[in-house]
Design an enzyme around this catalytic site. Structure first.
Site, PDB file in Angstrom:
ATOM      1  N   GLU A 243      -6.873  16.534   0.715  1.00 32.18           N
ATOM      2  CA  GLU A 243      -7.367  16.177   2.050  1.00 32.18           C
ATOM      3  C   GLU A 243      -6.179  15.595   2.786  1.00 32.18           C
ATOM      4  O   GLU A 243      -5.755  14.474   2.513  1.00 32.18           O
ATOM      5  CB  GLU A 243      -8.528  15.198   1.955  1.00 32.18           C
ATOM      6  CG  GLU A 243      -9.319  15.082   3.250  1.00 32.18           C
ATOM      7  CD  GLU A 243      -8.824  13.961   4.149  1.00 32.18           C
ATOM      8  OE1 GLU A 243      -8.021  14.248   5.068  1.00 32.18           O
ATOM      9  OE2 GLU A 243      -9.219  12.815   3.925  1.00 32.18           O
ATOM     10  N   CYS A 277      -7.749   9.919   9.076  1.00 35.62           N
ATOM     11  CA  CYS A 277      -7.370  11.334   9.166  1.00 35.62           C
ATOM     12  C   CYS A 277      -8.241  12.091  10.151  1.00 35.62           C
ATOM     13  O   CYS A 277      -7.748  12.908  10.927  1.00 35.62           O
ATOM     14  CB  CYS A 277      -7.457  11.980   7.782  1.00 35.62           C
ATOM     15  SG  CYS A 277      -6.180  11.406   6.635  1.00 35.62           S
TER      16      CYS A 277
END
Length: 468
Positions: A243, A277
């Site tokens: 990720e 993120c």
């Protein structure tokens, strides 16, 4: 001062050599972290490998209960962990800060307990039986970042253990202390060796991710580091979940009410001081509402207090480390040099630590570094557009594709546009909200694999097809 220790094979492992962890709110010390070695990594992997032999054949009910027990023990120690997290990461306790993160840890661990991976029957007739079984992989290496260290740690740990794997986790050297304590606490409800933690400099990471006895690596962090993790795992063809970075775009259609959406825009961009993120990093606004959006967004944002994580009046905390602060300041300076207009914030105060004001940059343009690069801090560029096709094209031009959003009163129209966004997740009239049952992951250079829910749990298994 509290002495922090690693946990390997269920035992406390102290080290004479330590390194200082900075409190980003003050610039002072948050504590001394044990500096692990290659031998410690090897010992942790060996312990996890030994534990895997028995843990991998435990019943589904035992693994479910382990996740429930993890959720319960995290709740019992939430205050202690949130205080430590706030000290080393910088986020305040209240609001969407440290206590919120600990709540997320509990929710994800508890939710993971209830996931199912039933045997899939492909064929069952007088010609024979074909079944698809899900099997655990082995030792999982978890590498976690400094922005949400505990919650992301649980995102890695809980499904790995639920699927029958064992874990060695290495947290970021910027925020290792809360993870050390969390793993110590979790070991009170897990068999020895199922969950181990090693701390130390960044160069220990490749030792772990390249280890011959590690079957899978799950990593959350920057795209550039993710590429290095992928390379180090290639030697033994390890399974990967990556990720990685995101440069998420939000597109405002001309029918939105600027005042009505200002609060939603704020949290979409600035949760955890922009150090997330999947928060909004670029905002595309239609020309007809551009100045009104800038005005209302700035008016709402100006009332939010940014300060020390220890200050109960702070809503948001500092940038976590000096390197990230320098990057944010450089991007802002470059934007101004390129003709962008600061409408709020811009320059940090003389306060101690790494506290930086919330910053809105108008008249930003594609091609500026502040737009093209992931800033990962409390600054948002606002880009004007006239044709929505141009906005979609610009939003999709990024090499990253983690999340995106479309904002409009016309939900049907927004959905059509949202499905054209090149991102792993897309939201309508919001951005970045995660659900433990909803798959999450990036496309393009924002990552490989999926987290959360049944799809995320499958990532910690291999398929075995039985023919009978």
């Amino acid at each position: 001062m509290t002495q922090f220790a690693m946990t390997i094979d269920g035992k406390v492992v102290t080290k004479t050599e330590t390194f200082n962890v900075i409190n980003p709110s003050t610039g002072g010390s948050a504590g001394q972290c044990p500096s692990g070695t290659v031998d410690d990594v090897n010992a942790a992997v060996a312990a996890a490998k030994t534990a895997y032999a028995s843990w991998s054949i435990t019943s589904d009910d035992v693994r479910k209960q382990a996740c429930r027990d993890m959720a319960a023990v995290l709740a019992a120690h939430a205050n202690e962990l949130a205080t430590l997290l706030s000290t080393e990461q910088g986020k305040p306790r209240g609001g969407l800060g440290a206590d919120f993160e600990l709540g997320g840890c509990q929710v994800w661990a508890g939710n993971t307990a209830e996931l199912e991976l039933p045997v899939e029957v492909i064929k069952d007739d007088n010609e024979g039986l074909i079944e698809v079984h899900r099997k655990p992989l082995g030792v999982v290496a978890s590498i976690t970042p400094w922005n949400w260290p505990l919650m992301i740690g649980i995102w890695h740990i809980a499904p790995a253990i639920r699927a029958g794997n064992t874990v060695v986790i290495k947290p970021s050297p910027y925020t290792p202390l809360s993870t050390l304590r969390m793993v110590e606490i979790l070991n009170t409800v897990l068999p020895a060796g199922v969950l181990n933690v090693v701390t130390g400099p960044d160069d220990l990471g490749p030792v772990l991710t390249g280890h011959a006895d590690v079957a899978k690596v799950t990593f959350t962090g920057s795209t550039e580091t993710g590429k290095k993790v992928m390379a180090s795992a290639a030697g033994t063809l390890k399974r990967l979940t990556l990720e990685l970075g995101g440069n998420d775009a939000g597109i405002l259609l001309p029918d939105v009410d600027p005042r009505q959406i200002a609060e939603g825009l704020f949290w979409s961009a600035f949760i955890n001081s922009g150090q997330t993120c999947a928060c909004m990093k670029r905002l595309y606004v239609h020309d007809s509402i551009y100045e009104d959006v800038c005005k209302e967004f700035a008016a709402f944002t100006a009332n939010i207090k940014v300060g020390s994580g220890a200050d109960t009046n702070s809503v948001l905390g500092p940038i976590q480390n000096a390197a990230q602060l320098a990057k944010v300041e450089d991007l802002i300076s470059d934007a101004v040099d390129q003709g962008a207009r600061i409408i709020l914030g811009g320059k940090r105060s003389t306060e101690a630590g790494y506290i930086h004001p919330l910053t809105l940059i108008a008249d930003a343009k594609d091609g500026m570094r502040i737009v093209d690069e992931e800033q990962f801090g409390p600054v948002l560029p606002i880009i004007r557009y006239s044709n929505v096709e141009d906005a979609i094209k610009a939003a999709n031009a990024s090499s990253m594709g983690l999340g995106a959003s479309v904002w409009s009163k016309d939900i049907a129209a927004a959905k059509k546009l949202a499905l054209r966004m090149e991102s792993g997740s897309v939201w309508i009239n919001g951005h970045g909200g995660l659900n433990p049952n909803a798959p999450f992951g990036g496309v393009k250079q924002s990552g490989l694999g999926t987290e959360f829910g049944t799809e995320g749990l499958k990532e910690f298994t291999s398929i075995q097809t039985l023919h009978a």
